[in-house]
Design a protein around this motif. Structure first.
Motif, PDB file in Angstrom:
ATOM      1  N   SER A   1      43.302  37.580  49.469  1.00 44.72           N
ATOM      2  CA  SER A   1      43.205  38.071  48.093  1.00 44.72           C
ATOM      3  C   SER A   1      43.038  36.913  47.114  1.00 44.72           C
ATOM      4  N   TRP A   2      43.673  35.762  47.427  1.00 44.03           N
ATOM      5  CA  TRP A   2      43.537  34.579  46.569  1.00 44.03           C
ATOM      6  C   TRP A   2      42.100  34.074  46.540  1.00 44.03           C
TER       7      TRP A   2
ATOM      8  N   ASN B   1      39.847  36.087  44.147  1.00 47.25           N
ATOM      9  CA  ASN B   1      39.997  35.616  42.769  1.00 47.25           C
ATOM     10  C   ASN B   1      39.246  34.317  42.540  1.00 47.25           C
TER      11      ASN B   1
ATOM     12  N   ARG C   1      35.352  35.050  42.397  1.00 54.18           N
ATOM     13  CA  ARG C   1      34.921  36.024  41.397  1.00 54.18           C
ATOM     14  C   ARG C   1      34.190  35.306  40.259  1.00 54.18           C
TER      15      ARG C   1
END
Length: 233
Positions: free
Chosen positions: A94-95, A98, A101
């Protein structure tokens, strides 16, 4: 030798699970694999990041994040370089979502459940620490860059066929020096070509039978020997 295992207890079975990779060379073109991966634009250099899971004593969270962050920042806005990220199936990234993105369209995050075959077929170079994926990548003539920030010699599993990086700043200067143009990159990669070929010939010897046949025959032999010993006793 380190484990004091006798020669009679060691069985060479050849390619094993890598057999499919050798078959892929005759099955998929680079263009086929690019299409399957969803890479629509042509790039001069294709970098593959083997995004491994953290493992105590082997691969720290800090090492994984530093390598990922450095590569993402390096290729950002460099349209001639593609970064393909293949996460391990067990990793929580998930890191990373980010991190990438709003980044350039030359960064491709693959499904972690997807097999690495097409990514290996496209990649010119793979960045990892130590990995079977790094070994298998050389079947596709992909160059390995091993990031050993802990300087642990145990993890130098690629012999002299890989480029080893030991310092954080060294990684940045390496990327700057050898990925500045396709011509410079190819010259650097070709300097390892003979070493890659020798590694593959040693790691994947050509034997008289398939890996599956050798494994089955070995298991049958060992089981029969055990059965006879138990019967006699």
């Amino acid at each position: 030798e380190d484990m004091n295992v006798s020669d009679s207890a060691v069985i060479l079975f050849g390619n094993g699970r890598a057999s499919n990779h050798f078959k892929n060379l005759d099955t998929f073109s680079k263009e086929d694999s690019m299409r399957i991966l969803g890479i629509k634009n042509n790039h001069d250099i294709y970098i593959l990041l083997d995004l491994q899971s953290p493992s105590a004593g082997y691969n720290s969270v800090e090492e994984i994040i530093h390598l990922s962050k450095t590569l993402v920042e390096f290729v950002d806005n460099k349209k001639n370089i593609a970064l393909i990220i293949k996460p391990y199936p067990s990793i929580n990234f998930s890191w990373l979502s980010n991190l990438i993105r709003h980044r350039s369209e030359n960064i491709y995050l693959l499904d972690k459940k997807q097999l690495p075959d097409h990514a290996l077929n496209v990649a010119d170079v793979i960045f990892c620490k130590f990995s079977t994926m790094g070994v298998e990548s050389m079947i596709y003539d992909t160059q390995v860059v091993s990031i050993l920030l802990d300087k642990e010699k145990t993890f130098k599993v690629f012999g002299n066929s890989a480029e080893y990086i030991y310092e954080k700043e060294e990684l940045k200067s390496f990327l700057k020096n050898f990925f500045s143009s396709q011509e410079i990159f190819i010259k650097w990669k070709n300097s390892y070509k003979e070493k890659r070929n020798k590694f593959i010939q040693t790691y994947y010897p050509k034997l008289h039978k398939s890996s599956d046949e050798i494994i089955v025959e070995t298991l049958e032999k060992k089981l029969n020997e055990r059965f006879l010993n138990e019967k006699n006793n």
